[in-house]
Scaffold this motif. Structure first.
Motif, short mmCIF file in Angstrom:
data_model
loop_
_atom_site.label_atom_id
_atom_site.label_comp_id
_atom_site.label_asym_id
_atom_site.label_seq_id
_atom_site.Cartn_x
_atom_site.Cartn_y
_atom_site.Cartn_z
N GLN A 25 46.41 14.17 34.45
CA GLN A 25 46.10 15.69 35.04
C GLN A 25 45.71 16.24 33.63
O GLN A 25 45.02 17.43 33.68
CB GLN A 25 46.96 16.07 35.73
CG GLN A 25 47.46 15.70 37.15
CD GLN A 25 48.38 16.17 37.77
OE1 GLN A 25 49.16 16.89 37.37
NE2 GLN A 25 48.73 15.94 39.41
N ASP A 26 46.80 16.23 32.79
CA ASP A 26 46.44 16.97 31.56
C ASP A 26 45.05 16.60 30.87
O ASP A 26 44.45 17.53 30.35
CB ASP A 26 47.22 16.53 30.23
CG ASP A 26 48.88 16.95 30.80
OD1 ASP A 26 49.01 17.79 31.62
OD2 ASP A 26 49.79 16.00 30.27
N GLU A 29 42.50 18.55 32.89
CA GLU A 29 42.54 19.98 32.56
C GLU A 29 41.72 20.32 31.12
O GLU A 29 41.06 21.36 30.98
CB GLU A 29 43.93 20.44 32.48
CG GLU A 29 44.50 20.40 33.77
CD GLU A 29 46.17 20.69 33.82
OE1 GLU A 29 46.61 20.78 32.71
OE2 GLU A 29 46.69 20.68 34.77
N TYR A 30 41.95 19.47 30.09
CA TYR A 30 41.42 19.76 28.85
C TYR A 30 39.99 19.28 29.02
O TYR A 30 39.11 20.06 28.40
CB TYR A 30 41.98 18.64 27.88
CG TYR A 30 43.41 18.92 27.37
CD1 TYR A 30 43.65 20.23 26.97
CD2 TYR A 30 44.26 17.94 27.29
CE1 TYR A 30 44.83 20.59 26.45
CE2 TYR A 30 45.79 18.22 26.84
CZ TYR A 30 45.90 19.51 26.52
OH TYR A 30 47.15 19.87 26.02
#
Length: 64
Positions: A25-26, A29-30
């Motif tokens: 998920q990170d 998001e990035y």
């Protein structure tokens, strides 16, 4: 049938592990933030570029 269940059990564990893993998920998001920043930067450059082109055209016309 019992043998088939034992073969698919590791796959189910892997899928559960992937589903519960939040590090992906990170990355997503990035990637979204990078895309938004790129859209803003490209839009700003295009706006400034067209305005700068108009200014240089006006200066060039007044010098002639």
């Amino acid at each position: 049938m019992k043998h088939f269940y034992k073969e698919t059990e590791p796959v189910a564990k892997i899928l559960r592990k992937i589903w519960n893993d939040e590090s992906g998920q990170d990355i997503a998001e990035y990637a979204v933030m990078l895309a938004v920043i790129l859209v803003i930067v490209v839009g700003t450059i295009r706006l400034i570029g067209s305005n700068a082109n108009n200014v240089f055209s006006n200066v060039g016309s007044s010098l002639q």
